[in-house]
Design a protein around this motif. Structure first.
Motif: not given
Lengths: 459, 459
Positions: A30-57
């Motif tokens: 998170s502290t390195l701007p050159e990894h901003n896209a990676d950091t967002r990708r980690a967030a999206e990956s976890l969001a997708n996983e929550y959707r997959r297992i049945g979490m809502e909203n």
């Protein structure tokens, strides 16, 4: 201990670990701007996983920095609501040349999984995810209401989630928080963390000449910012570790005699700790306090690096125009970041060496916090841990800082249960960070039983 | 002042400057291994130029590091032999973002040529080359015997040439040395440098824990190498600049009262110097000594950079396993590098803070030197400078170090004439290094007349 969800978790352990490895491959520094896209990708990956297992909203909540991840499951009327907290950002991996396997290529060795973020905090956040999956898959429902909030700025001060919590949004309406970002006091010893140090992270900048100068031509006339900075730092802390900032110890609330007695009974061998964890020729710190007191209940001051000047191989005979020091202080109950920073800044500016100008900047901060242990969630946690680990839980503090825990209490009135499964030698923030794989699995079991026990005890 | 060679030099000034620019485009940064090929290319480029203008026996002389460049012209029987010294290596260009034009793309602005090495020392070495070309092209011969020796390691300690000189090779048989690597005391004031400080360049390494540690978990128990290093540095020098290493001032030979009186009559305005050259809010240095005494005749200690730890943007809460400081001392007559290093090392090891281990390493060193001014070469130099500049020459010292000057005297018995044409604000070793173009041209004239005068006066 029996539970359909536990059975499911045991059956899918190998897949759970493989999925964690995929998450660890994303360099969400998170502290390195050159990894901003990676950091967002980690967030999206976890969001997708929550959707997959049945979490809502499930959704990302944008902040001024890296996004939050939100998810919920609120179909247990009459049951309490748990808020599950974790973070998906990681520390920078440097120094890279000290890693035995690449920091973002998770590698199993000796029963451990090695990677940056393995335990801090992707691995522990993922225990929560897999506990929720096991409950939803095995039972078709959760034993209580659950909300999830993950952040991507824990390693850089957590401003985004702090603002979100301070706004008291409906998404965070809950009865307690489960934080999985701490460690066991020792392997096979179930542990709840009930105290955290706060911190201020600062930069002290010293400026001398208007440009870099030749040290032959100007040595003897031009101020040297590195020497001045060294002189300043030498005035901040004595050799024992005592902080010399006037008034800094005023108002500190010491641990109770009961807590101190409990710490004394913990299985702690100072010489073993020195040899295996620290590896220095001796330990340092304020006279008159034990290692646990010094690291859990006393303020400390550290320098993390001093950028500027010539840092290449060989020699460059330069008097740098400026020098910087990254200086932080850990804070304990009775101290506040604002007061500590004001005292540090005032003192530094009062002892500026001749010839230089100095700025002291606050980079980020967090409040210290103490968790009251007399509540049903802590009781449910100790019951669940007793079942899974077959041992009584010990209560410890941590010298580290999870500022959001204080914010949850202050703004939302929520008690936190800090249930973590790292080990003291897991190399957090250092090369060769690891997570003991057996503890990843038992952590999942522990979270499942904690959520089930909390749901059952509140019918 | 009239001379066929001077006429030739004036006629070809534009070409001379263009050729210098070509040499400046080669990034011959001797301290950086990634520039080793460039550094050799600079040597070869100069060797080719000596061949082109008619010098003989031109060749590279290999050393353990970067090669020497040798050339001679020995067809003036009965005349003295001059040894012309210069160096083709340069300092690293960082910090890059402070250059107004790229360091290796020579750029003319305001009558100056901006580039790394413009004045230190490619530009001044090139004055010698073009003086020789002018004499050979205009007269078909040189007015005395000439040998040339260039090195490519002046900025990193000059070990290769030091070993070569110490071996007393026939290539260096000469009567005196002409060194063009110093500066005018002020613009339009012809200057000979007759004293140089010596130096020791060291690294102090401090090691604490065996690996980087989390400053929350271990702050209060693990030693912090940067704090320890700061405490050490604070013990090396007080805020006035006085060096605290015991015995370091023992045996220093102060300037004579005549020399001090001459320095007092130099056109030096301390406030102007502070504002235009240094630019700090005040000057620093030992009480009781003038700026010229402090920078020319007193030992000084500087820190150039402190590699290690976290130096990126933002925050990393790490207690680094080790820290390094690049520390140098300038030495004055009466001091020796070996003695100064021994005293520094012994003192540092005697005051090591608790919990850490310390190494002190010598990277390179050079002897201080004082040049006797009562010899025919200094007299010929002042005569030539009077002709070209229409002013009396001033004798100064330099705070910098050209260790080879001491070696020429000690091993070969050769007096040096240090005739340089840089200006005090030429930004040596700093961003935006420059050479006043008019001084490049007048320097060529001065060298031509110096060689002619020396040849004439010794018939």
């Amino acid at each position: 201990m029996s539970s359909l969800a536990i059975d499911y978790a045991h059956k899918h352990q190998v897949r759970f670990l493989d999925e964690l490895k995929d998450l660890l491959r994303i360099p969400s520094v998170s502290t390195l701007p050159e990894h901003n896209a990676d950091t967002r990708r980690a967030a999206e990956s976890l969001a997708n996983e929550y959707r997959r297992i049945g979490m809502e909203n499930v959704r990302l909540i944008e902040t001024a920095g890296h996004p939050l991840v939100y998810a919920d499951w609120l179909h247990a009327p009459g049951k309490p609501t748990a808020l599950l907290y974790g973070h998906y950002d990681v520390q920078p991996p440097d120094p890279l040349d000290e890693w035995l396997s690449p920091p973002f290529e998770p590698t199993e060795r000796n029963g451990n999984l090695y990677a940056r973020g393995a335990v801090d905090d992707k691995g522990q956040t993922y225990m929560q995810v897999k506990a929720l999956e096991s409950l939803l898959a095995a039972e078709g429902k959760l034993p209580l209401n659950v909300r999830v909030i993950l952040e991507g700025e824990e390693e850089i001060g957590g401003e985004g989630i702090a603002e979100f919590v301070a706004s008291r949004p409906p998404e965070l309406a809950a009865d307690f928080v489960l934080v999985c970002d701490t460690e066991l006091f020792a392997d096979n010893l179930p542990t709840l963390c009930v105290g955290l140090r706060g911190m201020i992270y600062t930069e002290i900048e010293v400026r001398g000449a208007k440009t870099d100068l030749h040290s032959g031509m100007y040595g003897g006339a031009a101020p040297n910012p590195f020497v001045a900075l060294a002189q300043l730092i030498a005035k901040l802390r004595d050799e024992s570790g005592k902080i010399l900032v006037p008034g800094i110890y005023d108002g500190i609330v010491p641990p109770s005699s009961e807590e101190l007695a409990a710490w004394k009974s913990l299985p702690f061998d100072e010489e073993h700790y020195r040899q295996t964890e620290v590896g220095s020729k001796e330990l340092v710190g304020e006279a008159g306090f034990s290692v646990l007191e010094r690291t859990w209940a006393r303020p400390t001051l550290d320098v993390h690096g001093m950028p500027g000047g010539f840092i290449g191989a060989g020699a460059k005979t330069v008097i740098p125009a400026k020098a910087l020091a990254k200086v932080s202080m850990r804070l304990v109950p009775g101290m506040t970041p604002a007061d500590a920073f004001a005292k540090l800044r005032e003192y530094v500016l009062a002892v500026v060496p001749a010839g230089v100008e100095v700025d002291v900047r606050l980079i980020h901060s967090g409040e210290p916090c103490l968790i009251p242990v007399d509540n049903p969630y802590i009781r449910a946690a100790t019951a669940a841990l007793r079942e899974v680990w077959d041992k009584e839980t010990v209560f410890i503090r941590s010298g580290g800082s999870i500022p959001i825990v204080g914010d949850f209490a202050r703004h939302l009135g929520l008690p936190s249960v800090m249930m973590g499964f790292g080990l003291p030698d897991d190399n957090l923030h250092a090369p060769n960070e690891k997570f003991k794989i057996a503890n990843f699995y038992r952590g999942i079991d522990s979270i499942i039983r904690f959520l089930e026990t909390t749901g059952e005890s509140s019918k």
